[in-house]
Enzyme design. Structure first.
Site, PDB file in Angstrom:
ATOM      1  N   ASP A  96      46.467  50.702  37.822  1.00 39.96           N
ATOM      2  CA  ASP A  96      45.325  49.835  37.518  1.00 39.96           C
ATOM      3  C   ASP A  96      44.030  50.575  37.891  1.00 39.96           C
ATOM      4  OD1 ASP A  96      44.091  47.432  36.815  1.00 39.96           O
ATOM      5  OD2 ASP A  96      44.299  46.566  38.827  1.00 39.96           O
ATOM      6  N   HIS A 225      40.847  42.153  31.824  1.00 40.70           N
ATOM      7  CA  HIS A 225      40.847  42.241  33.292  1.00 40.70           C
ATOM      8  C   HIS A 225      40.173  40.980  33.839  1.00 40.70           C
ATOM      9  CE1 HIS A 225      41.941  46.517  34.246  1.00 40.70           C
ATOM     10  NE2 HIS A 225      41.969  46.510  32.927  1.00 40.70           N
TER      11      HIS A 225
HETATM   12  P1  13P Z   1      41.226  39.091  39.098  1.00 43.60           P
HETATM   13  O1  13P Z   1      40.385  39.516  40.252  1.00 43.60           O
HETATM   14  O2  13P Z   1      40.493  38.095  38.233  1.00 43.60           O
HETATM   15  O3  13P Z   1      42.559  38.585  39.488  1.00 43.60           O
HETATM   16  O4  13P Z   1      41.463  40.395  38.160  1.00 43.60           O
HETATM   17  C1  13P Z   1      42.438  41.343  38.488  1.00 43.60           C
HETATM   18  C2  13P Z   1      42.306  42.581  37.664  1.00 43.60           C
HETATM   19  O5  13P Z   1      41.600  42.665  36.689  1.00 43.60           O
HETATM   20  C3  13P Z   1      43.103  43.751  38.086  1.00 43.60           C
HETATM   21  O6  13P Z   1      42.806  44.876  37.315  1.00 43.60           O
HETATM   22  O1  G3H Z   2      40.911  45.326  39.839  1.00 41.94           O
HETATM   23  C1  G3H Z   2      41.074  44.934  40.960  1.00 41.94           C
HETATM   24  C2  G3H Z   2      42.428  44.528  41.441  1.00 41.94           C
HETATM   25  O2  G3H Z   2      42.385  43.191  41.866  1.00 41.94           O
HETATM   26  C3  G3H Z   2      42.912  45.446  42.524  1.00 41.94           C
HETATM   27  O3  G3H Z   2      42.135  45.270  43.654  1.00 41.94           O
HETATM   28  O4  G3H Z   2      41.387  47.546  44.367  1.00 41.94           O
HETATM   29  O5  G3H Z   2      41.501  45.628  45.982  1.00 41.94           O
HETATM   30  O6  G3H Z   2      43.604  46.680  45.119  1.00 41.94           O
HETATM   31  P1  G3H Z   2      42.156  46.354  44.863  1.00 41.94           P
HETATM   32 ZN    ZN Z   3      40.788  44.996  36.647  1.00 42.58          ZN
END
Ligand code: 13P
Ligand code: G3H
Ligand code: ZN
Length: 326
Positions: A96, A225
Site C-alpha cells: 500500500d 483509497h
Molecule cells: P481509510 O483511512 O479511509 O481507512 O483509508 C485506508 C487507505 O486508503 C489505505 O490505503
Molecule cells: O493509507 C494509509 C493506511 O491506512 C496505512 O496507514 O501508514 O499508518 O500504516 P499507515
Molecule cells: Zn490509501
C-alpha cells in the site's frame, strides 16, 4: 528472492476482471499484526470473498518485512484450514502506498503479488516515469501494479495534503497508456483517516468525476483509497469509554456501494478496522479494569474486526460469495 506463487498468493488481474464484470469491489484491508490478519482471513473465508491484504510502509517498519511475508504465507494455509471444503479463496498480498522504486522492488523480491507506486504528488511526467519503471520490473515476475493520479486530502504518505486535488479525467488515458499500470487509484473526495469532512459540510464524494473517468478508460480497474465510513456507533463506544474522537466523519456506505457497482474494483479500508478494535479494547478496559491478559482484550477486538469486515463484504462492497467466480 521468493515468488508469490510459491506462497499460494495471486495477483490482482483476474480478481479485477471479475469484479468489474460483476459490479462489486474487492476489499483491500490493511494489517499490521496477527489479530488483524486472523480477523481479515476469517471474515473473507466466511463470506467467500476474494481478498487483498495490504501492507503499508509503516506496517513493514512496525512488524518487520520478513515476519509479514511469512504471516502472509501462513494466511493462505490458515485460509485453507478454516475453509469447509479446503478450497482457497483468492488472496493477494499488496504493498500500500509504495513511496519509491526501491521499496516496490523489495516487495516484489519478497513475495508480494501486487504493489502500489504512489507518485501522486509528483508532476505528471515524473509520476509517469516512476510508475513505468516499477511496472517494467514488476511485470517480469507477473506482479501487478497500481498507480495513482490526483491527491487525497489528509495524511497521505507521511505528507499532509491540505486539500484534495481531484484526478483530472483528461489525464487518465495518457497515464494508463504511458505507464502500463494494471489499476488506477483516483482522488474524488475520499481521504485517509477518521476526519474526512468538516462538520456542517456536505459529506459527498465526486461520483461525477468517477463516471467521467470511466468513460475515458472503459472497464479499466479503478481503486478508491480513504474509503472508511467511520461508523458513529463505534465512535460513540470509544468516546463513552475514555476516548476523545471529536467530529470524526467518514464516507457514506451508500456512496461506496454505488462506486462498487461501477469500474471501482478495489476499495481500501483501514481506519474503520482501527476504530472497531479500539472500541472493543476500550470497552474491556472500562468494564473489566482487573483484566491484564492481552488475549482478553485483543480477542474481543479481533472478533469486532471480523464482524465489521463480514458486513462490509456483504452489504457495502458486494464481494461476498464471489471468491470462486469463474
Ligand atoms: P481509510 O483511512 O479511509 O481507512 O483509508 C485506508 C487507505 O486508503 C489505505 O490505503
Ligand atoms: O493509507 C494509509 C493506511 O491506512 C496505512 O496507514 O501508514 O499508518 O500504516 P499507515
Ligand atoms: Zn490509501
Amino acid at each position: 528472492m521468493v515468488n508469490y506463487k510459491d506462497l499460494g498468493l495471486v495477483n490482482t488481474r483476474a480478481m479485477f476482471a471479475k469484479a468489474v464484470k460483476g459490479g462489486y469491489a474487492i476489499p483491500a484491508y490493511n494489517f499490521n499484526n496477527m489479530e488483524q490478519l486472523q480477523a481479515i482471513i476469517q471474515a473473507c473465508v466466511e463470506t467467500e470473498s476474494p481478498l487483498i491484504l495490504q501492507v503499508s510502509k509503516g506496517a513493514r517498519e512496525y512488524a518487520n518485512q520478513t515476519l509479514l511475508r511469512y504471516m502472509a504465507q501462513g494466511a493462505t494455509e490458515y485460509a485453507k484450514e478454516i475453509q469447509k471444503d479446503g478450497k482457497l479463496i483468492p488472496i493477494c498480498l499488496h504493498l500500500d502506498h509504495g513511496p519509491d522504486f526501491a521499496t516496490c522492488k523489495s516487495c516484489v523480491d519478497y513475495g508480494f503479488s501486487s504493489v502500489m507506486i504512489d507518485g501522486s504528488k509528483l508532476p505528471f511526467d515524473e509520476n509517469c516515469e516512476q510508475t513505468a519503471k516499477v511496472v517494467e520490473y514488476a511485470h517480469k515476475f507477473d506482479v501487478t501494479v497500481e498507480g495513482e493520479l490526483g491527491v487525497l486530502a489528509g495524511k497521505e504518505d507521511d505528507v499532509e495534503a491540505a486539500k484534495h486535488i481531484y484526478t483530472q479525467p483528461e489525464e487518465v488515458e495518457e497515464f494508463v497508456k504511458r505507464t502500463g499500470v494494471d489499476s488506477l487509484a483516483i482522488a474524488i473526495g475520499t481521504s485517509h483517516g477518521a476526519y474526512k469532512f468538516k462538520p456542517g459540510t456536505d459529506p459527498k464524494i465526486r461520483l461525477d468525476i468517477l463516471h467521467e473517468i470511466e468513460k475515458r478508460i472503459p472497464g479499466f480497474p479503478i481503486v478508491l483509497h480513504g474509503s472508511s465510513s467511520v461508523p458513529q456507533d463505534l465512535v460513540k463506544i470509544i468516546n463513552e469509554n475514555g476516548g476523545k474522537l471529536k467530529d470524526a466523519i467518514g464516507i457514506g456506505e451508500d456512496q461506496l456501494r454505488e462506486a462498487a457497482k461501477s469500474a471501482v474494483c478495489k476499495i481500501n479500508i483501514d481506519s474503520d478496522g482501527r476504530l472497531a478494535m479500539t472500541a472493543a479494547v476500550r470497552k474491556v478496559f472500562h468494564d473489566k479494569p482487573e483484566e491484564f491478559d492481552p488475549r482478553k482484550y485483543l480477542g474481543p477486538a479481533r472478533e469486532a474486526l471480523k464482524q465489521l469486515y463480514m458486513r462490509k463484504n456483504r452489504e457495502v462492497l458486494g464481494s461476498a460469495g464471489h471468491a470462486f467466480d469463474c
